[in-house]
Structure formats: structure tokens, C-alpha cells
Scaffold this active site. Sequence first.
Site, mmCIF file in Angstrom:
data_model
loop_
_atom_site.group_PDB
_atom_site.id
_atom_site.type_symbol
_atom_site.label_atom_id
_atom_site.label_comp_id
_atom_site.label_asym_id
_atom_site.label_seq_id
_atom_site.Cartn_x
_atom_site.Cartn_y
_atom_site.Cartn_z
ATOM 1 N N ASP A 159 1.755 -3.187 -9.341
ATOM 2 C CA ASP A 159 1.807 -5.294 -9.730
ATOM 3 C C ASP A 159 2.299 -4.641 -11.777
ATOM 4 O OD1 ASP A 159 0.502 -4.907 -7.631
ATOM 5 O OD2 ASP A 159 -1.414 -4.828 -8.426
ATOM 6 N N ASP A 177 2.290 2.858 -3.119
ATOM 7 C CA ASP A 177 2.959 2.391 -4.259
ATOM 8 C C ASP A 177 1.717 3.898 -4.580
ATOM 9 O OD1 ASP A 177 0.245 1.293 -4.575
ATOM 10 O OD2 ASP A 177 1.161 -0.408 -6.373
ATOM 11 N N HIS A 208 0.803 -1.269 0.481
ATOM 12 C CA HIS A 208 0.509 0.061 -0.177
ATOM 13 C C HIS A 208 0.472 1.478 0.081
ATOM 14 C CE1 HIS A 208 -4.471 -1.698 0.255
ATOM 15 N NE2 HIS A 208 -3.620 -2.108 1.100
ATOM 16 N N ALA A 259 -6.767 -13.781 -6.907
ATOM 17 C CA ALA A 259 -5.691 -14.334 -5.666
ATOM 18 C C ALA A 259 -5.191 -13.088 -4.889
ATOM 19 C CB ALA A 259 -5.008 -15.808 -6.023
ATOM 20 N N GLY A 260 -4.834 -12.386 -5.142
ATOM 21 C CA GLY A 260 -3.943 -10.574 -5.148
ATOM 22 C C GLY A 260 -2.110 -11.299 -5.883
ATOM 23 N N SER A 294 -10.214 -15.192 -24.723
ATOM 24 C CA SER A 294 -9.537 -15.939 -23.535
ATOM 25 C C SER A 294 -10.212 -17.701 -23.444
ATOM 26 C CB SER A 294 -10.253 -15.075 -22.847
ATOM 27 O OG SER A 294 -9.945 -16.495 -21.254
#
Length: 384
Positions: free
Chosen positions: A172, A36, A34, A123-124, A67
Site C-alpha cells: 500500500d 506482499d 496477500h 474500504a480496503g 484532520s
Amino acid sequence: MGAEQVRARFTELYGAEPEGVWAAPGRVNLIGEHTDYNDGFVMPFALPHRAVAAVSRRTDGVLRLHSADVDGGVVELAADALAPESDTDWTAYPAGVVWALREAGHPVTGADIHLASTVPTGAGLSSSAALEIVVALALNDLYELGLERWQLARLCQRAENVYVGAPTGIMDQTASACCEEGHALFLDTRDLAQRQIPFDLAAEGLCLLVVDTRVQHAHSSGEYGKRRAGCEKGAALLGVDALRDVPYDTLDDALARLGDEEEVRRLVRHIVTENHRVERVVALLAAGEVRAIGPVLTEGHASLRDDFRVSCPELDLVVHTALAHGALGARMTGGGFGGSAIILTDSAAVPSLTAALEKTFTEAGHTTPRTFEATPSPGATRLD
Ligand code: GLA
């Protein structure tokens, strides 16, 4: 999943060979959570799990998306009709990238895209950033846009913030675009200055376990945005551009100045101590003291749980169980409210640790977590 398979499926779907195949990984964050969106420090590394895209250009303004991971056929969109927050499913990630590139003035006149990903979703572990970066890299190459990796990360963050509507930071996308095999990425999110930090756990007989609690997190659910707004309020009250500008050795003074703003005080304390933890981990790794980073990771978890309040019972249970079974350190990773935790442990202890996690989760009535060993893997690349 290999390039060949994705290439073959593209050809089957669209009736012609793709112009190329690209890959972009998910990430796990070692430390710096947290921070960033506070212009602070982070230290992710790339996972072996990745999104793979087969892509060809089009000249007629049509964007066709498919996809392998979702039921349903090819989705067809008009590039000039793409509008923020109009797509609510997986197509928002690739479409958002095309939107962001075009909005920045890049002449992207359509594409056929087939995607397949092994990054677990919810899932982060940045499954969405992997989708964004793989598409951005492919279009950058095919349309010869000449953008640097950090510029692709910024454009993909814009896709995520504006097109998808999730107020995330830059970690990310930068991790997926810029990480290197065998290294963790020490990133200053203010100016995107980067340092590749060698991170070879196997040489120390250690391993980093990722534990996906299978509690689905959702960033746009509001809690993430509330933390972000609280941090901005803290920076404003302290008269700084971002909480990154509060030096660690002035923390007590800053907290005193926040008076009875209890919630803001907690958020500020997490960010300032977390930035300091990233710097401590960098220093320990530089000194070859890999085992010593364990307690710093655990401190980070306590801070996210107690001060920033983004953990959940399942993540706390992973950390508690890991430490009770001799792990060197453990913490939640990513945005929180579910998702994954990481455990730093002696490799020899992995089987007993995994068994202990399964047992405690069953006893607590939780779904069995999914566990895997993470090794720092390559960042985004063209496969063929
Ligand atoms: C999510 C966001 C990132 C970052 C982390 C928390 O993964 O996408 O930008 O804020 O949460 O560190």
C-alpha cells in the site's frame, strides 16, 4: 479537494501559511493479494482519491496534528515522547511516520500538519497508507532528508507495523508513493523492483469499477496476522525463505510435502497460484490482451474465497452479481473481510451493472454499496 482549501485551513488553524502542500493517493490492487508479506508480486494502481497535507516545520520538538475529516481540534504531541501503540486513533498514522523517521536517525524536530482526505476509510483502499506517505513526503522535502520513494514506503510500513501495530506488507505504501498516472505498478515486494505497466482501459472501451461493500475491515483484528503466520509456517515447512520461492511448476510437489497440514496447504496454494496470476496478467497486458485478464481476476477471487478464506458474503455477492451480468472478471481487492471489490467490465454495461448490484444488495438485506470508476492516477506529489 484542492491545495488551496487545505492551505487556507492550515493558515486559519496555525496562524501562518504552511511551507507547502502535498498529496498522496489511495490505491486499488488489480491482482496479487496477500503476496506482499510472502516476498511476492503485486500490481496496484493509484486512485484519484487522495490525502492532502499542508505542513510546516517546527524546531521545538512539538508535533501538532489536525484532520478535516475527524471531529475535534488540534492534537499536540511531543516528538521525543512518541511511543509505539500509544495512539489509537487517526493521529497514529502521521505520528507513526514522525516516530519512524526519528528512530531511523533523521533530524525531524517537529511539525504543524493539517490533513484532509478523500480516500474512503475502512474500504480496503489504503486510506492509512495515503496519510502516512503524504506526511513522509512532506517531511522528506522540508527537512531535505534525500530519501527515495521506496525508502519512504519502507519507513511508512514500519510506522504501520510497529507504531500502529498492524502487521501489513509493503504494497500500500509503495503504491501510494510510486504509482504513475495511466499505469499499474508491477512490484516485486522482495527487492521493490518496479515496472510501470501502461493500463489504459478507456482505449479498449472498458472500465474498472470499484465497489465498496461498506463492510468495515480491520487488519489488526487478528485474521490478517493469522494468515501471515500460516504462510510463514508453510515457508518453514518447505524449507524456503518465503513462499515466493516455491515455483508454480513445483506446486503439486510442495503440496504433497505438506502432507496433512490442510490449512497450510490452502494458504500455500493461494500464494503460489496468485504470484503466477500476477505474472499472467503482466504478460496479457504486454500482449495487448486486456479483456483476457478478466478470468484471471475471477480465479484470484475464488482462490481468496476458498483457499485463503478472506472474503465475506458481501464481496462474494459483488463478484457473483457482476459475472451474472456480463462482467469480464471480478474479485475482492485489498486485505478482505469486507472492504472493496473490483469489476472489469465494458463501459457501456456500467449503468445496468450498478443497478443490478443495488438490487441484489437490497434483496439480501445489505447496505447499498458505493460504486465508482477507477482510473490509474498519479502517485504522491508536491502540490505547491
Ligand atoms: C492490506 C495490507 C497489504 C496487503 C493486502 C493484501 O491492504 O495492507 O500489505 O497485504 O492487505 O494483499
